[in-house]
Scaffold this motif. Structure first.
Motif, PDB file in Angstrom:
ATOM      1  N   ARG A   1       0.835  -1.217   0.000  1.00 60.55           N
ATOM      2  CA  ARG A   1       0.000   0.000   0.000  1.00 60.55           C
ATOM      3  C   ARG A   1       0.857   1.249   0.000  1.00 60.55           C
ATOM      4  O   ARG A   1       0.555   2.211  -0.707  1.00 60.55           O
ATOM      5  N   ARG A   2       1.950   1.222   0.758  1.00 60.36           N
ATOM      6  CA  ARG A   2       2.831   2.396   0.791  1.00 60.36           C
ATOM      7  C   ARG A   2       3.453   2.631  -0.583  1.00 60.36           C
ATOM      8  O   ARG A   2       3.357   3.727  -1.137  1.00 60.36           O
ATOM      9  N   ASN A   3       4.047   1.581  -1.152  1.00 62.13           N
ATOM     10  CA  ASN A   3       4.698   1.737  -2.457  1.00 62.13           C
ATOM     11  C   ASN A   3       3.690   2.058  -3.548  1.00 62.13           C
ATOM     12  O   ASN A   3       3.950   2.897  -4.415  1.00 62.13           O
ATOM     13  N   ASN A   4       2.559   1.372  -3.524  1.00 61.88           N
ATOM     14  CA  ASN A   4       1.592   1.554  -4.602  1.00 61.88           C
ATOM     15  C   ASN A   4       1.021   2.976  -4.612  1.00 61.88           C
ATOM     16  O   ASN A   4       0.840   3.550  -5.688  1.00 61.88           O
ATOM     17  N   SER A   5       0.748   3.510  -3.427  1.00 62.60           N
ATOM     18  CA  SER A   5       0.277   4.901  -3.384  1.00 62.60           C
ATOM     19  C   SER A   5       1.309   5.820  -4.008  1.00 62.60           C
ATOM     20  O   SER A   5       0.986   6.701  -4.802  1.00 62.60           O
ATOM     21  N   ALA A   6       2.575   5.602  -3.633  1.00 64.91           N
ATOM     22  CA  ALA A   6       3.644   6.467  -4.141  1.00 64.91           C
ATOM     23  C   ALA A   6       3.824   6.305  -5.648  1.00 64.91           C
ATOM     24  O   ALA A   6       4.227   7.239  -6.338  1.00 64.91           O
ATOM     25  N   ASN A   7       3.521   5.106  -6.174  1.00 60.70           N
ATOM     26  CA  ASN A   7       3.752   4.823  -7.597  1.00 60.70           C
ATOM     27  C   ASN A   7       2.502   4.910  -8.454  1.00 60.70           C
ATOM     28  O   ASN A   7       2.510   4.477  -9.615  1.00 60.70           O
ATOM     29  N   ASP A   8       1.407   5.404  -7.870  1.00 61.54           N
ATOM     30  CA  ASP A   8       0.173   5.582  -8.638  1.00 61.54           C
ATOM     31  C   ASP A   8      -0.412   4.241  -9.092  1.00 61.54           C
ATOM     32  O   ASP A   8      -1.010   4.140 -10.154  1.00 61.54           O
TER      33      ASP A   8
ATOM     34  N   ASP B   1       5.755  -2.350 -14.502  1.00 66.97           N
ATOM     35  CA  ASP B   1       6.928  -3.186 -14.782  1.00 66.97           C
ATOM     36  C   ASP B   1       7.871  -3.245 -13.586  1.00 66.97           C
ATOM     37  O   ASP B   1       8.320  -4.321 -13.188  1.00 66.97           O
ATOM     38  N   ALA B   2       8.178  -2.081 -13.036  1.00 68.01           N
ATOM     39  CA  ALA B   2       9.127  -2.021 -11.917  1.00 68.01           C
ATOM     40  C   ALA B   2       8.568  -2.760 -10.699  1.00 68.01           C
ATOM     41  O   ALA B   2       9.293  -3.499 -10.020  1.00 68.01           O
ATOM     42  N   THR B   3       7.284  -2.591 -10.445  1.00 66.76           N
ATOM     43  CA  THR B   3       6.667  -3.226  -9.279  1.00 66.76           C
ATOM     44  C   THR B   3       6.612  -4.738  -9.460  1.00 66.76           C
ATOM     45  O   THR B   3       6.971  -5.499  -8.554  1.00 66.76           O
ATOM     46  N   PHE B   4       6.212  -5.190 -10.630  1.00 67.61           N
ATOM     47  CA  PHE B   4       6.110  -6.637 -10.856  1.00 67.61           C
ATOM     48  C   PHE B   4       7.491  -7.284 -10.839  1.00 67.61           C
ATOM     49  O   PHE B   4       7.653  -8.422 -10.391  1.00 67.61           O
TER      50      PHE B   4
ATOM     51  N   GLU C   1      -2.678  -2.264 -11.411  1.00 65.99           N
ATOM     52  CA  GLU C   1      -2.902  -1.357 -12.538  1.00 65.99           C
ATOM     53  C   GLU C   1      -2.294   0.009 -12.261  1.00 65.99           C
ATOM     54  O   GLU C   1      -2.217   0.446 -11.119  1.00 65.99           O
ATOM     55  N   GLY C   2      -1.825   0.616 -13.334  1.00 64.81           N
ATOM     56  CA  GLY C   2      -1.167   1.909 -13.194  1.00 64.81           C
ATOM     57  C   GLY C   2      -0.343   2.191 -14.431  1.00 64.81           C
ATOM     58  O   GLY C   2      -0.429   1.480 -15.432  1.00 64.81           O
ATOM     59  N   PRO C   3       0.492   3.232 -14.349  1.00 65.41           N
ATOM     60  CA  PRO C   3       1.339   3.568 -15.489  1.00 65.41           C
ATOM     61  C   PRO C   3       2.270   2.392 -15.827  1.00 65.41           C
ATOM     62  O   PRO C   3       2.760   1.711 -14.923  1.00 65.41           O
ATOM     63  N   SER C   4       2.481   2.164 -17.101  1.00 65.14           N
ATOM     64  CA  SER C   4       3.209   1.012 -17.592  1.00 65.14           C
ATOM     65  C   SER C   4       4.570   0.792 -16.917  1.00 65.14           C
ATOM     66  O   SER C   4       4.888  -0.320 -16.486  1.00 65.14           O
TER      67      SER C   4
END
Ligand SMILES: Cc1cc2nc3c(=O)[nH]c(=O)nc-3n(C[C@H](O)[C@H](O)[C@H](O)COP(=O)(O)O)c2cc1C
Length: 129
Positions: free
Chosen positions: A26-33, A57-60, A50-53
């Motif tokens: 949740r912390r990272n995802n909020s920061a990464n949109d 990629d970086a998150t997965f 889901e989010g910017p491409s």
């Protein structure tokens, strides 16, 4: 905007601390949109991101390398015109709570607007846990 769906299996040797995973997600995802949904049935994880491409990629890439799970299989990747889990930095469900029915209903409502294939896959998984 990209959306991915993957499944994985919890590593046998790991005492998984779901709260820790969720807090970081949740912390990272909020920061990464990034928004999405994580489901866990005690053995398998299913996650939609889901989010910017580039952020996806970086998150997965980080998630793939995480030793707490293995056998990650990307089931779907598609470009979406708008978010389907827009208000969840990471929604969550597991089988550990007695209010499972209510959460199941919430998930069905959440995925009601998703495309039929994805919706079928998610509700089948949610029903099982
Ligand atoms: C099943 C599972 C789902 C995860 N989901 C996310 C996620 O949505 N976002 C995220 O940033 N990290 C997620 N993680 C954690 C990452 O693998 C990784 O530990 C984390 O992103 C590292 O973040 P940090 O460098 O800020 O500590 C997940 C891990 C597992 C095992």
């Amino acid at each position: 905007m990209e959306q991915i769906l993957y499944i994985s299996t919890v590593s046998p040797s790991e005492m998984v601390n779901l709260n820790a995973i969720l807090a970081v997600a949740r912390r990272n995802n909020s920061a990464n949109d990034i928004t999405g949904l994580l489901m866990f049935n005690g053995k398998r994880f299913l996650q939609v991101l889901e989010g910017p491409s580039e952020a996806i990629d970086a998150t997965f890439e980080r998630i793939r390398r995480d030793p707490r799970h293995r056998g990650q299989v990307l089931l779907a990747r598609k470009t979406i015109p708008q978010r389907e889990f827009g208000d969840w930095s990471m929604g969550f469900r597991d089988g550990a709570h007695e209010d499972g029915g209510a959460v199941y209903e919430t998930i069905c409502a959440k995925v009601a607007d998703a495309n039929p294939n994805l919706r079928a896959e998610l509700t089948a998984f949610a029903r099982q846990i």
